[in-house]
Design a protein around this motif. Structure first.
Motif, mmCIF file in Angstrom:
data_model
loop_
_atom_site.group_PDB
_atom_site.id
_atom_site.type_symbol
_atom_site.label_atom_id
_atom_site.label_comp_id
_atom_site.label_asym_id
_atom_site.label_seq_id
_atom_site.Cartn_x
_atom_site.Cartn_y
_atom_site.Cartn_z
ATOM 1 N N GLU A 45 10.454 46.109 17.862
ATOM 2 C CA GLU A 45 11.213 47.273 18.313
ATOM 3 C C GLU A 45 10.981 47.540 19.794
ATOM 4 O O GLU A 45 11.879 47.964 20.516
ATOM 5 N N TRP A 46 9.750 47.251 20.237
ATOM 6 C CA TRP A 46 9.423 47.415 21.652
ATOM 7 C C TRP A 46 8.150 46.639 21.943
ATOM 8 O O TRP A 46 7.470 46.162 21.028
ATOM 9 N N TRP A 47 7.845 46.472 23.242
ATOM 10 C CA TRP A 47 6.619 45.782 23.633
ATOM 11 C C TRP A 47 6.141 46.335 24.962
ATOM 12 O O TRP A 47 6.890 46.956 25.713
ATOM 13 N N GLU A 48 4.869 46.115 25.213
ATOM 14 C CA GLU A 48 4.266 46.574 26.463
ATOM 15 C C GLU A 48 3.555 45.403 27.131
ATOM 16 O O GLU A 48 3.029 44.510 26.457
ATOM 17 N N ILE A 49 3.562 45.409 28.452
ATOM 18 C CA ILE A 49 2.966 44.340 29.254
ATOM 19 C C ILE A 49 1.831 44.949 30.062
ATOM 20 O O ILE A 49 2.036 45.908 30.808
ATOM 21 N N THR A 50 0.630 44.404 29.903
ATOM 22 C CA THR A 50 -0.543 44.944 30.589
ATOM 23 C C THR A 50 -1.293 43.825 31.300
ATOM 24 O O THR A 50 -0.961 42.642 31.158
ATOM 25 N N GLN A 51 -2.304 44.221 32.057
ATOM 26 C CA GLN A 51 -3.139 43.297 32.830
ATOM 27 C C GLN A 51 -2.285 42.387 33.713
ATOM 28 O O GLN A 51 -2.498 41.172 33.799
ATOM 29 N N GLY A 52 -1.285 42.996 34.360
ATOM 30 C CA GLY A 52 -0.467 42.265 35.318
ATOM 31 C C GLY A 52 0.363 41.154 34.720
ATOM 32 O O GLY A 52 0.677 40.169 35.400
ATOM 33 N N GLY A 53 0.739 41.291 33.444
ATOM 34 C CA GLY A 53 1.551 40.272 32.788
ATOM 35 C C GLY A 53 0.753 39.289 31.962
ATOM 36 O O GLY A 53 1.325 38.363 31.372
ATOM 37 N N LEU A 54 -0.561 39.479 31.875
ATOM 38 C CA LEU A 54 -1.411 38.554 31.122
ATOM 39 C C LEU A 54 -1.381 38.844 29.623
ATOM 40 O O LEU A 54 -1.479 37.924 28.802
ATOM 41 N N VAL A 55 -1.228 40.109 29.243
ATOM 42 C CA VAL A 55 -1.270 40.511 27.833
ATOM 43 C C VAL A 55 0.043 41.201 27.470
ATOM 44 O O VAL A 55 0.480 42.134 28.152
ATOM 45 N N TRP A 56 0.667 40.718 26.400
ATOM 46 C CA TRP A 56 1.909 41.290 25.877
ATOM 47 C C TRP A 56 1.627 41.773 24.457
ATOM 48 O O TRP A 56 1.131 41.002 23.625
#
Length: 477
Positions: free
Chosen positions: A66-77
């Motif tokens: 339904e949705w997603w988040e990107i953290t650590q500058g694109g390293l973790v999705w």
């Protein structure tokens, strides 16, 4: 054509919610999403199974996620699944189904042909793909949450997981997660029926799809391309027939200049040959390196013409291509017709066709066999960014037919893939394209298209230029 001949048949045309009969270029050899390796197989898997995201005419859209988040500058999705997802047999679809499917695809015992190219960016995936051992950066945090850790940041994981290789498979038995489920399988025919458990079932218009290789009495002749994106590519669709609808793609036909152990090792010889060849009539308008349909193409492409260089001395070059490549064969014939014109420019061509892509890859390498100087072989991008096409030119690329190497090029590529902002990345990619323009390890010779045909009144086929289409919106008015 046969499609139009079917219009006069006595069978009643399908209505919304009824059966549609569609012609494929071939019936898939496998319906396992991990094993699909040609466009028809990828597209049928795309109808039977669903992933975290889905390619559409508008790019990539949420599907089971339904949705997603990107953290650590694109390293973790981190992907969050929709609530209450179910397989066609009513079992729940969970984040662990994804993790299990990805491990299965990467297991060397599975032999999934696209696992390395499409899932290799996940932390630990390459080692697991080589040995079947170790941990990979995929964790089901709970039934609805999947966390993916990468080897390094990339801007387009949401696109990579839209391919069937990343679709979940049930823990046991046969069940489907996409808009349709399999009702019947025969050597020359597949029957798909609406999957009432698909989360967006209200968007699925046909109740039944009959997929066949016959073009007689069909409602649509589906796109003809066979070569999957993200790998060496050949044109199997050919020119758009009269009455068909042309489709843009992300494929570019390339003429490679082998830069080691050939006359084209001399940069001036390459520049002279590139100037001569780009000024010939090769049967289509001059082609840009990055297809126009690619986001950012107008900014990334170089608009400077190749500068004329005097020939250092007469050169004799041998051109290789696959005869099953319709686009390359057209270009080769134009070059043959231009032999006298090229001779006047001190370029003397010999021709070495081979029957198939497999034989061309064995001949062209890398490394190429002795006696091959020019190779006609295309590339189709698997993502909506120029990076995937530019990624065939680094020093260590397994697909660098030219065997050209520039460490400064590789450094820019490493910077581009880690740049999440589109416009900042396009600026880097433009510098990358300028390097190719100056060194000419290859030149673009045509921008490829595909095509399809619809019976009057049938509409709703959705197309993504990566080569995937959507059938669930098809209906008859």
């Amino acid at each position: 054509m046969a499609l139009l001949a079917g219009c006069g048949s006595s069978s009643a045309p399908p209505k919304n919610g009824e059966s549609l009969r569609l012609a494929l270029p071939l019936v898939p050899r496998t319906l396992d999403p991990a094993m699909a390796a040609d466009l028809p197989s990828l597209n049928v898997a795309h109808e039977l199974y669903a992933g975290l995201t889905r390619f559409s005419k508008d790019g990539v859209v949420p599907d089971l996620a339904e949705w997603w988040e990107i953290t650590q500058g694109g390293l973790v999705w981190t992907f969050h699944l929709r609530p209450s997802l179910r397989w066609s047999d009513d079992r729940p679809i969970t984040a662990d189904d994804f993790r299990r499917a990805w491990l299965r695809a990467l297991d060397p015992a599975t032999g999934a042909p696209l696992a390395g190219p499409d899932l290799g960016i996940i932390r630990g995936a390459r080692g697991y793909h080589a040995t079947g051992k170790g941990e990979i950066g995929v964790k089901a945090l709970d039934r609805q949450t999947l966390r993916v850790t990468l080897q390094h940041p990339v801007p387009w994981l949401d696109q990579l997981v839209a391919y069937p290789i990343a679709f979940p498979v049930p823990a046991r038995g046969a069940a489907f997660s996409g808009p349709f489920r399999l009702a019947l399988r025969r050597p020359t025919r597949l029957v798909l029926e609406r999957n009432f458990n698909y989360w967006d079932m209200s968007a699925v218009k046909p109740s039944r799809l009959v997929l066949t290789t016959s073009t007689q009495d069909v409602d649509a002749v589906l796109p003809r391309g066979l070569s999957p994106p993200g790998l060496p590519w050949i044109d199997t669709a050919g020119p758009t027939p009269k009455g068909s609808i042309e489709l843009p793609t992300l494929a570019t036909g390339l003429l490679w200049f082998v830069t080691r152990g050939t006359p084209l090792a001399d940069p001036n010889a390459r520049l002279h040959a590139a100037w001569a060849l780009t000024h010939l009539n090769l049967g289509s308008a001059p082609a840009p390196l990055i297809p126009p349909e690619m986001p950012g193409a107008s900014f990334v492409n170089s608009h400077r013409p190749v500068q004329l260089q005097e020939a250092p001395h007469p050169v004799r070059l041998t051109l290789a291509w696959a005869q099953e490549d319709l686009g390359a064969s057209r270009v080769a014939e134009r070059l043959r017709q231009s032999a006298s014109q090229l001779s006047g420019l001190q370029i003397h061509l010999a021709f070495r066709p081979v029957p198939s892509l497999r034989e061309l890859l064995a001949l062209a390498g890398p490394p190429p066999r002795t006696g091959v100087d020019l190779v006609l072989l295309g590339w189709s991008s698997k993502i909506l960014d120029a990076y995937n096409l530019l990624d065939v030119f680094p020093c260590g690329s397994a697909f660098n037919v030219a065997r050209w190497c520039d460490p400064s090029y590789d450094a820019l590529m490493a910077k581009a893939v880690r740049t999440l902002d589109d416009r900042q990345r396009w600026r880097i990619e433009r510098r990358i394209v300028e390097k190719l323009h100056e060194a000419v390890p290859a030149i673009p010779v045509y921008t490829a298209t595909d095509h399809f045909s619809l019976r009057p009144g049938v509409h709703g086929l959705s197309w993504s230029p990566v080569g995937l289409y959507e059938l669930m919106g098809m209906t008859r008015s």
